[in-house]
Design a protein around this motif. Structure first.
Motif, short mmCIF file in Angstrom:
data_model
loop_
_atom_site.label_atom_id
_atom_site.label_comp_id
_atom_site.label_asym_id
_atom_site.label_seq_id
_atom_site.Cartn_x
_atom_site.Cartn_y
_atom_site.Cartn_z
N LEU A 38 0.83 -1.21 0.00
CA LEU A 38 0.00 0.00 0.00
C LEU A 38 0.87 1.26 0.00
O LEU A 38 0.46 2.28 -0.55
N VAL A 39 2.06 1.20 0.59
CA VAL A 39 3.00 2.32 0.49
C VAL A 39 3.32 2.58 -0.98
O VAL A 39 3.23 3.72 -1.44
N PHE A 40 3.66 1.54 -1.71
CA PHE A 40 4.01 1.73 -3.12
C PHE A 40 2.81 2.24 -3.92
O PHE A 40 2.93 3.20 -4.70
N LYS A 41 1.66 1.62 -3.72
CA LYS A 41 0.47 2.01 -4.48
C LYS A 41 0.10 3.47 -4.19
O LYS A 41 -0.19 4.25 -5.10
N THR A 42 0.15 3.85 -2.92
CA THR A 42 -0.16 5.22 -2.52
C THR A 42 0.85 6.18 -3.12
O THR A 42 0.50 7.26 -3.61
N HIS A 43 2.11 5.79 -3.10
CA HIS A 43 3.17 6.63 -3.66
C HIS A 43 2.97 6.79 -5.18
O HIS A 43 3.12 7.89 -5.73
N ALA A 44 2.63 5.70 -5.85
CA ALA A 44 2.41 5.76 -7.31
C ALA A 44 1.24 6.69 -7.65
O ALA A 44 1.33 7.48 -8.60
N TYR A 45 0.17 6.61 -6.87
CA TYR A 45 -0.96 7.53 -7.10
C TYR A 45 -0.54 8.96 -6.79
O TYR A 45 -0.91 9.90 -7.50
N LEU A 60 -2.35 14.54 0.79
CA LEU A 60 -2.89 13.49 1.65
C LEU A 60 -2.15 12.18 1.43
O LEU A 60 -1.78 11.50 2.39
N THR A 61 -1.91 11.81 0.18
CA THR A 61 -1.22 10.55 -0.08
C THR A 61 0.22 10.59 0.43
O THR A 61 0.73 9.59 0.93
N GLU A 62 0.86 11.75 0.36
CA GLU A 62 2.22 11.86 0.90
C GLU A 62 2.22 11.63 2.42
O GLU A 62 3.07 10.91 2.95
N GLU A 63 1.28 12.22 3.09
CA GLU A 63 1.15 12.02 4.54
C GLU A 63 0.91 10.54 4.86
O GLU A 63 1.51 9.99 5.78
N GLN A 64 0.07 9.89 4.06
CA GLN A 64 -0.27 8.50 4.33
C GLN A 64 0.88 7.56 4.01
O GLN A 64 1.19 6.67 4.81
N TYR A 65 1.55 7.70 2.87
CA TYR A 65 2.64 6.76 2.58
C TYR A 65 3.80 6.96 3.53
O TYR A 65 4.50 6.00 3.87
N ASP A 114 -10.14 3.61 -4.58
CA ASP A 114 -9.33 2.39 -4.56
C ASP A 114 -8.50 2.32 -3.28
O ASP A 114 -8.46 1.29 -2.59
N LEU A 115 -7.83 3.41 -2.95
CA LEU A 115 -7.02 3.44 -1.73
C LEU A 115 -7.89 3.29 -0.48
O LEU A 115 -7.51 2.60 0.47
N ALA A 116 -9.07 3.91 -0.47
CA ALA A 116 -9.97 3.79 0.68
C ALA A 116 -10.35 2.34 0.89
O ALA A 116 -10.34 1.84 2.03
N ALA A 117 -10.68 1.63 -0.18
CA ALA A 117 -11.03 0.21 -0.07
C ALA A 117 -9.86 -0.61 0.45
O ALA A 117 -10.04 -1.51 1.28
#
Length: 165
Positions: A38-45, A60-65, A114-117
């Protein structure tokens, strides 16, 4: 000195009162694997998001990954504290994870959905780990899993809120 570099990692028998650590370690490896993917997927998005919501989704995605990358280390160290080995192969991470790659590059809204799921999926697995840890007298893993579940539930909520139109 050369002998010091020839030490091969191995499992240990840890006696802290935790019962049946194998299942707990497996559960932690599953969560670690989900987290890593999920780190990679979030980073890619994060890298590829475009459109009017770019700034919000990008930040938001930067904070999350960033949070998940740090958590991966905590999860792996907990596996080691239980006396087991953390994953050493990407094939183990892929096999143990329920996170899947998107087939096509999604829109910004679809990325958020997608990320939420995925975050909900990880939170669900963490809930099972919390129960297992409680049954096996492992309050440390229980606390770690509770903390991680809270993160993933909040991440899912925030991503769902952004994706509403």
């Amino acid at each position: 000195m050369a002998d010091a570099l020839n030490v091969i990692p191995q499992s240990d028998d840890v006696k802290t009162g935790v019962r049946n650590v194998e299942g707990l370690a497996e559960g932690l490896v599953d969560i670690l694997s989900d987290t890593y993917r999920l780190v990679f997927k979030t980073h890619a998005y994060h890298w590829n998001v475009e459109g009017p919501m770019f700034f919000s989704v990008h930040n938001l995605t930067e904070e999350q990954y960033s949070n998940m990358f740090e958590a991966a280390d905590e999860l792996a160290e907990r596996v080691r504290a239980l006396g087991k080995l953390a994953p050493m192969k990407m094939s183990t991470i892929i096999k143990s994870s329920e996170i899947e790659d998107a087939d096509e590059l999604p829109s910004a809204g679809a990325m958020c959905e997608d990320l939420a799921a995925d975050h909900e999926r990880v939170a669900h697995r963490l809930h099972a780990l919390i129960e297992l840890a409680a049954d096996r007298n492992d309050p440390v893993t229980e606390d770690l899993a509770t903390e991680r579940s809270a993160f993933h539930e909040k991440a899912a909520w925030m991503l769902r809120a952004i994706s509403k139109s």
